[in-house]
Motif scaffolding. Structure first.
Motif, PDB file in Angstrom:
ATOM      1  N   SER A  18       0.872  -1.266   0.044  1.00 51.98           N
ATOM      2  CA  SER A  18       0.169   0.015   0.063  1.00 51.98           C
ATOM      3  C   SER A  18       0.914   1.198   0.089  1.00 51.98           C
ATOM      4  O   SER A  18       2.157   1.229   0.153  1.00 51.98           O
ATOM      5  N   GLY A  19       0.029   2.372  -0.119  1.00 57.56           N
ATOM      6  CA  GLY A  19       0.749   3.639   0.088  1.00 57.56           C
ATOM      7  C   GLY A  19       2.052   3.810  -1.353  1.00 57.56           C
ATOM      8  O   GLY A  19       1.965   3.355  -2.363  1.00 57.56           O
ATOM      9  N   GLU A  20       2.918   4.403  -0.589  1.00 56.60           N
ATOM     10  CA  GLU A  20       4.186   4.633  -1.534  1.00 56.60           C
ATOM     11  C   GLU A  20       4.684   3.625  -2.101  1.00 56.60           C
ATOM     12  O   GLU A  20       5.177   3.634  -3.318  1.00 56.60           O
ATOM     13  N   ASP A  21       4.804   2.394  -1.682  1.00 57.44           N
ATOM     14  CA  ASP A  21       5.319   1.219  -2.026  1.00 57.44           C
ATOM     15  C   ASP A  21       4.691   0.816  -3.359  1.00 57.44           C
ATOM     16  O   ASP A  21       5.432   0.086  -4.096  1.00 57.44           O
ATOM     17  N   LEU A  29       8.232  -7.373  -3.420  1.00 57.40           N
ATOM     18  CA  LEU A  29       8.411  -7.442  -2.256  1.00 57.40           C
ATOM     19  C   LEU A  29       9.817  -7.283  -1.593  1.00 57.40           C
ATOM     20  O   LEU A  29      10.124  -6.864  -0.401  1.00 57.40           O
ATOM     21  N   THR A  30      10.785  -8.205  -2.306  1.00 58.01           N
ATOM     22  CA  THR A  30      12.355  -7.669  -1.743  1.00 58.01           C
ATOM     23  C   THR A  30      12.853  -6.428  -1.749  1.00 58.01           C
ATOM     24  O   THR A  30      13.420  -5.947  -0.623  1.00 58.01           O
ATOM     25  N   VAL A  31      12.102  -5.724  -2.811  1.00 58.14           N
ATOM     26  CA  VAL A  31      12.728  -4.269  -3.082  1.00 58.14           C
ATOM     27  C   VAL A  31      12.155  -3.446  -1.821  1.00 58.14           C
ATOM     28  O   VAL A  31      12.757  -2.552  -1.172  1.00 58.14           O
ATOM     29  N   ILE A  32      11.158  -3.760  -1.369  1.00 56.22           N
ATOM     30  CA  ILE A  32      10.182  -3.149  -0.408  1.00 56.22           C
ATOM     31  C   ILE A  32      10.782  -3.232   0.919  1.00 56.22           C
ATOM     32  O   ILE A  32      11.336  -2.172   1.712  1.00 56.22           O
ATOM     33  N   ALA A  33      11.298  -4.476   1.167  1.00 55.97           N
ATOM     34  CA  ALA A  33      12.004  -4.811   2.345  1.00 55.97           C
ATOM     35  C   ALA A  33      13.606  -4.088   2.512  1.00 55.97           C
ATOM     36  O   ALA A  33      14.101  -3.482   3.193  1.00 55.97           O
ATOM     37  N   MET A  34      14.273  -4.176   1.168  1.00 58.19           N
ATOM     38  CA  MET A  34      15.557  -3.468   1.034  1.00 58.19           C
ATOM     39  C   MET A  34      15.296  -2.182   1.313  1.00 58.19           C
ATOM     40  O   MET A  34      16.360  -1.547   1.806  1.00 58.19           O
TER      41      MET A  34
END
Ligand code: FES
Ligand code: FES
Lengths: 150, 773
Positions: free
Chosen positions: A77-80, A104-109
């Motif tokens: 959600s949001g900016e992600d 998902l990996t980039v979001i965690a990164m």
């Protein structure tokens, strides 16, 4: 057996077999963005976030996720969400099969790397394979998304 | 007039892009009915055997098992799995199930059960007794082997391509042009004569093979499949079951990569059979092991090349002889073999004589099949390696040697006439060949002048550069067909219906751009639908780099047809002549400006008022034109002399694909294709044990390039226009893969003096060579 998962912010119970991997359970319950490509923990395609950390759901027993928070691409959600647009903008959504795991990996990164550089990005993402794009286009998009210049 | 909206050349985002990145359920397994039967396959543990007895009693009795098939109770119709235009040039050497098994992994029995678990349990309960034969596991010995893999009376040929099962030959391909090659070679001052070997390569698309099927409301057998070739699947499945093709419908959803693997009908037969026999929905999803073990891979080849030139480097003769390993079955055997020659040798069209001879042999390996490049990758590796060796022998810059000998704009090669169906004997000029530009630009981008041949970085690290040129085709002239329909709907919107198979390539997007260009409208008012054999017109599918050129031309024809119809209806409405009507994409008007109607009102009027019609344009395209794309590729490597490890620092490729319909998508297509070539050069290799059992059956053992392996890739496009292509476009999908293996091999040679002639260049191989130097 019954376990409880908070998937994309919603708490639900799941009826699972003790030897079932998380990817199977999530797909069985309709989270179809979660894909599997290798079954051996080698490709990153099945990545989901468990309590915000990337996890290979093909080699992570569902029972281990009991009471944890799971994020799949359906739930970002949001900016992600804009990350997907960066990828599409660059044209690196080829077959798209690796995209959910990569995103998902980039979001965690993004949360984890304090001063991301080209090198640290490549290193972080090296477990996410893609057979279509040749990686360099994905890197261009991700660097723009992360605000990292060449 | 039509310039108001320009679509060709725009960086349009993929029409399905946001759907893909937001994880929408768009792929085959996402769409399968939840309660469908699950199919699993029992596979042969032997490389070559006959099933003496098979007992399925216990398996059938297991609760939850729906049906078990063996060779004793399946329909027995010969077919080929190769997805090619009918009549296919591949031998029909396959049944759904056979009493012979011809490689480790070949199908023995099919189980359909209510769950995967039950199906797997049932497999274990099937008892099979084999009569085991001595397998053929060396392609070089296949012809003289005592073991015969196929039998004439158990095969069917549409056409004779040299099938000689007594010698384990599936196909033969020969051609020659000009003077006698042996004689020319005798008079050459410099001769290079070497054997090159290319390995079997596995596609490793991220979405493994899968399909499901059900019977629809009309009694039609519907197959939803992750395929590149929906229309060929329809025909082949009907053939395998002995039913009319009219009873089979194939739907292609979004596809998680294909690269040629899905140009072979790998899995569709099984759910089709189960659903046809039981009436129940069923699905099959190959796991990664099965995908490696029991589908197809790039044909491994041994290629002997002899090149002769004078002392100035004018190449006079080329001789190429190939043994191609088609494995257990002959899918694509003849065509992959032939393409290795006839889509590489025309690069050097000034020779006095060229000769190609080749045989595709059966072995008890995993079958060979279509893989991006389709033999041309293998042929290019051998030919371009030999040309680089000639340059070294002559002590000449390989760029200079290319410039002296390569095909130029406006020139032709007789090989095109010899190997293309229906073209006649008039020379076929390459009027869009920009190879010269590709080389000049690539030279500048890689900084050849400063880097060639080598730079010593430290006592243990040396850098080198190398290069290669390459070509491919744009579809299969004289054989393939593409068609498209565009309809104008109320509300002033257009729908493009195409049978072309977007497998991630962006075909839907670029075809929409071509449609918009032809209609002279904004692409925003066009939607695309592909591919469903009941709803979309015929298209051979995604292969032979044919989509942009063949399907694109069909779409362009449909668009122009519909545009004409719009003008004609406008003329009727305004009661003026057709020539006096204008359509600017938004409005239809009379030239004198007196009459005007918006597209929206126009379309509404057509449908709801008078004349109550829907306008549709259609086009079907085939051609005997040949429009090869050309590329030049440049590699810069750094070799670690201590370990033999090769790091690819830079790869530059300059591409002549005619007009670039969508530069953004073309660039990614090229980058991805280059990395396939890099994988083949440095990492990938299908390996089996001495008994023919696959070793590389997971992604841990079979190494595709990962992010860390790929450094800098630079892609550039030549300005080029092919007058036979849609708005000047040629193909791009395969040609981009071809230069990496020979360019990297030559870069390693220039760095170290070691010439690797057998791919891939593993550290062990290079280190051993360095030690033995
Ligand atoms: S499917 Fe989990 S890592 Fe490949
Ligand atoms: S886009 Fe196809 S695997 Fe990455």
């Amino acid at each position: 057996m019954i376990i409880n998962l908070h998937v994309n912010g919603i708490k639900k119970s799941f009826d699972i077999n003790p030897d079932e991997y998380l990817v199977e359970v999530l797909r069985r319950y309709g989270y179809l963005s979660v894909k599997k490509a290798c079954d051996t923990g080698s490709c990153g395609v099945c990545t989901v976030l468990v309590d915000d950390s990337p996890v290979l759901s093909c080699s992570y027993y569902a029972v281990r996720a009991n009471n944890k928070h799971i994020t799949t691409v359906e739930g970002i959600s949001g900016e992600d969400r804009s990350l997907g647009e960066f990828l599409v903008d660059e044209g690196v959504d080829q077959c798209g099969y690796c995209s959910p795991g990569l995103i998902l990996t980039v979001i965690a990164m993004k949360k984890e790397l304090e001063n991301p550089t080209k090198e640290s990005i490549v290193e972080y993402l090296t477990g996410n394979l893609c057979r279509c794009t040749g990686y360099v286009g994905q890197l261009r998009a991700i660097m723009r998304y992360m605000g990292v210049s060449e | 007039m039509k310039d108001k909206f320009q679509s060709v050349g725009q960086n349009l985002s993929k029409v399905d892009g946001m759907g893909l990145v937001t994880g929408k359920p768009l792929y085959t397994d996402d769409l399968a009915p939840k309660d469908c039967l699950v199919i699993k396959i029992l596979r042969s543990p032997h490389a070559f055997a006959r099933i003496k007895g098979i007992n399925t009693e216990k398996a059938e009795k297991l609760v939850g098992v729906e049906v078990v098939f063996t060779h004793e109770n399946v329909p027995k119709h010969l077919y080929t799995r190769a997805g090619q235009s009918y009549p296919e040039p591949s031998v029909y050497d396959k049944y759904i199930l056979d009493e012979y098994v011809r490689y480790v992994g070949d199908e023995v029995a099919i189980v359909a059960a209510q769950s995967e678990e039950t199906a797997l349990k049932a497999l274990k309960l099937i008892k099979v007794e084999y009569e085991v034969y001595e397998p053929v596991l060396d392609m070089m010995k296949a012809q003289g082997s005592k073991s015969q893999i196929h039998f004439r009376e158990r095969c069917f040929l549409n056409m004779d391509k040299g099938f000689e099962p007594e010698k384990n030959i599936s196909a033969v391909y020969n051609f020659s042009v000009g003077e006698d090659v042996d004689e020319v070679l005798e008079n050459c001052h410099v001769v290079v004569k070497e054997r090159y070997k290319t390995q079997a390569q596995a596609h490793t698309m991220m979405e493994t093979y899968r399909a499901f099927s059900y019977i629809d409301q009309y009694g039609t057998l519907v197959i939803v499949s992750s395929t590149q070739i929906p229309f060929h699947v329809r025909r082949d499945v009907a053939l395998s079951l002995g039913i009319s093709a009219g009873k089979v419908r194939v739907i292609k959803p979004r596809i998680g990569g294909g690269f040629g693997g899905k140009q072979t009908v790998q899995v569709e037969f099984y759910p089709a059979l189960v659903t046809y026999k039981t009436g129940k929905p069923s699905k099959i999803v190959y796991d990664r092991k099965e995908t490696y073990q029991a589908t197809t891979s790039r044909h491994a080849m041994a290629l002997d090349v002899t090149l002769g030139s004078d002392l100035d480097g004018n190449i006079k003769a080329i001789d190429m002889n190939i043994i191609s390993d088609t494995g257990a079955y002959g899918e694509h055997a003849a065509t992959v073999l032939g393409a290795a020659g006839y889509k590489s040798l025309p690069l050097y069209n000034r020779v006095d004589g060229a000769r190609f001879t080749g045989k595709a042999v059966y072995t008890n390996h995993i079958p060979g099949g279509a893989f991006r490049g389709y033999g041309v990758t293998q042929g290019t590796f051998a030919l371009e390696s030999a040309v680089n060796e000639l340059a070294a022998k002559l002590n000449m810059d390989p760029l200079v040697l290319r410039e002296k000998n390569m095909i130029r704009k406006g020139e032709s090669s007789e090989i095109f006439n010899l190997t293309t169906v229906g073209v006649g004997s008039d020379p076929i000029p390459m009027d869009s060949c920009e190879l010269k530009y590709c080389i000049d630009k690539g030279k500048e981008l890689i900084d050849w002048g400063n880097k060639y041949p080598r730079k010593v970085i430290s006592p243990t690290k040396v850098r080198g550069v190398g290069m290669s040129i390459a070509m491919q085709g744009s579809g299969i002239p004289g054989i393939d067909t593409a068609s498209a329909t565009i309809k104008l709907s109320d509300g002033g919107t257009f729908t493009l219906l195409t049978g072309a198979a977007d497998i991630g390539t962006g075909a839907d997007t670029i075809l929409k751009q071509i449609a918009a260009e032809g209609l002279g409208v904004s692409y925003d008012i066009i939607t695309v639908f592909s591919a469903d054999t009941e709803l979309t017109p015929f298209d051979v599918g995604a292969y032979a780099s044919g989509t942009t050129y063949f399907s694109g031309n069909a779409v362009k024809m449909a668009a122009l047809d519909l545009r004409e119809k719009i003008l004609a209806e406008g003329a009727r409405m305004f009661e003026i002549n057709n020539e006096d009507v204008l359509f600017d994409g938004l409005e239809i008007s009379s030239k004198d400006g007196n009459k005007t109607i918006s597209l929206i009102d126009f379309s509404n009027k057509l449908i709801y008022k008078r004349p109550h019609i829907q306008l549709m344009g259609t086009g079907s395209y085939t051609t005997t034109d040949i429009a090869p794309p050309f590329v030049a590729g440049f590699a810069e490597v750094e070799v670690d002399l201590e370990t033999g490890k090769v790091d690819l620092l830079n790869f530059v490729e300059v591409i002549d694909c005619g007009t670039v319909i969508n530069p953004k998508l073309a660039r990614i297509q090229a980058e991805g294709g280059i990395v396939h070539g890099i994988g083949m050069a440095l990492f990938e290799e299908v390996k089996e044990t001495k008994k023919g059992k696959l070793i590389t059956n997971t992604m841990m053992q079979y190494k595709i390039p990962c992010r860390m392996d790929i450094n800098n890739i630079v892609v550039d496009f030549a300005e080029s226009y092919d007058k036979t292509g849609p708005y000047g476009a040629k193909s791009i999908g395969e040609v981009v893969t071809n230069p990496a293996p020979p360019a990297i091999v030559d870069a390693v040679f220039n760095a170290t003096g070691i010439r690797i002639r057998e791919l891939p260049i593993t550290p062990e191989k290079l280190k051993m060579a360095l030690i033995n130097k």
